[in-house]
Structures are given as structure tokens and as C-alpha cells.
Scaffold this active site. Structure first.
Site: not given
Ligand code: GNR
Ligand code: NI
Length: 181
Positions: A48, A53, A96-97, A138-139, A142
Site C-alpha cells: 500500500g 508518503q 511502513c515504507l 493503515h492507509e 496515513h
Molecule cells: O508495505 C507495507 N506493508 C504492510 C504490512 C502490514 C501492514 C501494513 C502494511 S502497509 C506498508 C506500506 C505502507 O507504508 N503503506 O502506507
Molecule cells: Ni505506511
């Protein structure tokens, strides 16, 4: 299409903690943003990526939790997503990236129903469970300026910050070695 730089915590915590603005119309600029998000996510790789980001504080995110080994992806484009319903509880080890190298267990809803606008400007609803439900939450966080650290207990957050500092220090060291070599 372009691969964009991913903003990291804590250097870009100002952008990463900003509440993003709704998209008014899905025009070419928004479609370009969607395409850049998708290309940057697949390149990273991640499951995601949210617009803040890559430095754009708009309510746009892309998700693809399909197996990268399998042909053909399953890209979800969520513009102005709204979580309508949640149920159950699930614990997932999240990454999270914007926090490279940090993986921490986070508790979320196991099932979510989300309403969003797609790349064609059409409103749709999606029912998700498991990793897709986790990624959606999660997104959407953000887009509200909320980072996964904030979804942990205070104790776990403190340990996670400490771990992350070590990870970043090691990353910086390795980069310097590369420069010196
Ligand atoms: O790549 C991602 N892997 C992930 C693994 C478990 C729960 C959420 C994520 S999202 C993350 C990419 C990211 O930072 N998205 O905002
Ligand atoms: Ni993230």
C-alpha cells in the site's frame, strides 16, 4: 508515470502527520498521482502507499495485497475513502515504507467496509477482511496524519522508537561506508 521518493519518519514527520485534503474532482492530475503511487508502491515494494508518503497531502491511496509471484495484480485505488463499518479484532505484524526496517504488531479491526472513489471517479464500496482490511486501516490512518506507532501501546511505542533509531543509525553507517568505499 514516475517512481517518487518516499518520505521517511522522522525527517518528514510534518507532512506525515498532516490531515490530508479531500479530492474534489478526479482529473488528470489526480490520475497522475494515482499512477505514481502505484508505480512507487510496486517498486518499493509495498502492499500500500498513501499520497502523503510521497509528499502530497491529498486523500488518495493505493493498495495491492495480491501475491507478487502470481501474474496480474489486484490494485485498489481509494480516493476519499470512508470506513463505514468495522468488526472483529486482528493482530498483524505491520511495516511502513516511511519506517524502513521496522516491523511491529498492531491490533486493528478484522473486517472493514470502506466506501471510496476509483480512478474513473466512480464511488464504490468494498468489504475486506484480513490483510486487506489491515492495509485499508493503515492507509486511511496515513490520510488522517496517523502513523502506525500511534496504534501501539505506550510501552510498545517506546520500544519501537528505540528499535527504529538503531535501524536508522545502522542504515546511515552503511551509507557512509558505501560513500567511503
Ligand atoms: O508495505 C507495507 N506493508 C504492510 C504490512 C502490514 C501492514 C501494513 C502494511 S502497509 C506498508 C506500506 C505502507 O507504508 N503503506 O502506507
Ligand atoms: Ni505506511
Amino acid at each position: 508515470m514516475a517512481i517518487r521518493d518516499i518520505l521517511l519518519y522522522p525527517e518528514h514527520s510534518d507532512v506525515l502527520t498532516t490531515e490530508c485534503d479531500p479530492v474534489e474532482t478526479v482529473d488528470d492530475e489526480v490520475r497522475q498521482l494515482v499512477d505514481d503511487l502505484a508505480e512507487t508502491m510496486y517498486d518499493a515494494p509495498g502492499i500500500g502507499l498513501a499520497a502523503p508518503q510521497i509528499g502530497v497531502t491529498k486523500r488518495v491511496t493505493v493498495i495491492d495485497v495480491s501475491d507478487p509471484e502470481q501474474p496480474g495484480g489486484d490494485l485498489h485505488v481509494l480516493i476519499n475513502p470512508e470506513i463505514l463499518e468495522t468488526s472483529g479484532t486482528i493482530t498483524w505484524e505491520e511495516g511502513c515504507l516511511s519506517f524502513p526496517g521496522l516491523y511491529q504488531e498492531v491490533e486493528r479491526s478484522e473486517n472493514v467496509t470502506v466506501r471510496a472513489t476509483d480512478r474513473d471517479g466512480e464511488r464504490y464500496e468494498l468489504e475486506a477482511e484480513g490483510i486487506l482490511a489491515v492495509a485499508i486501516q493503515h492507509e486511511v490512518d496515513h490520510l488522517d496524519g496517523i502513523l502506525f506507532l500511534e496504534r501501539m501501546s505506550r510501552l510498545k511505542r517506546r520500544l519501537a522508537r528505540k528499535d527504529y533509531k538503531k535501524i536508522r543509525a545502522r542504515m546511515a553507517e552503511e551509507t557512509n561506508e558505501d560513500v567511503e568505499a
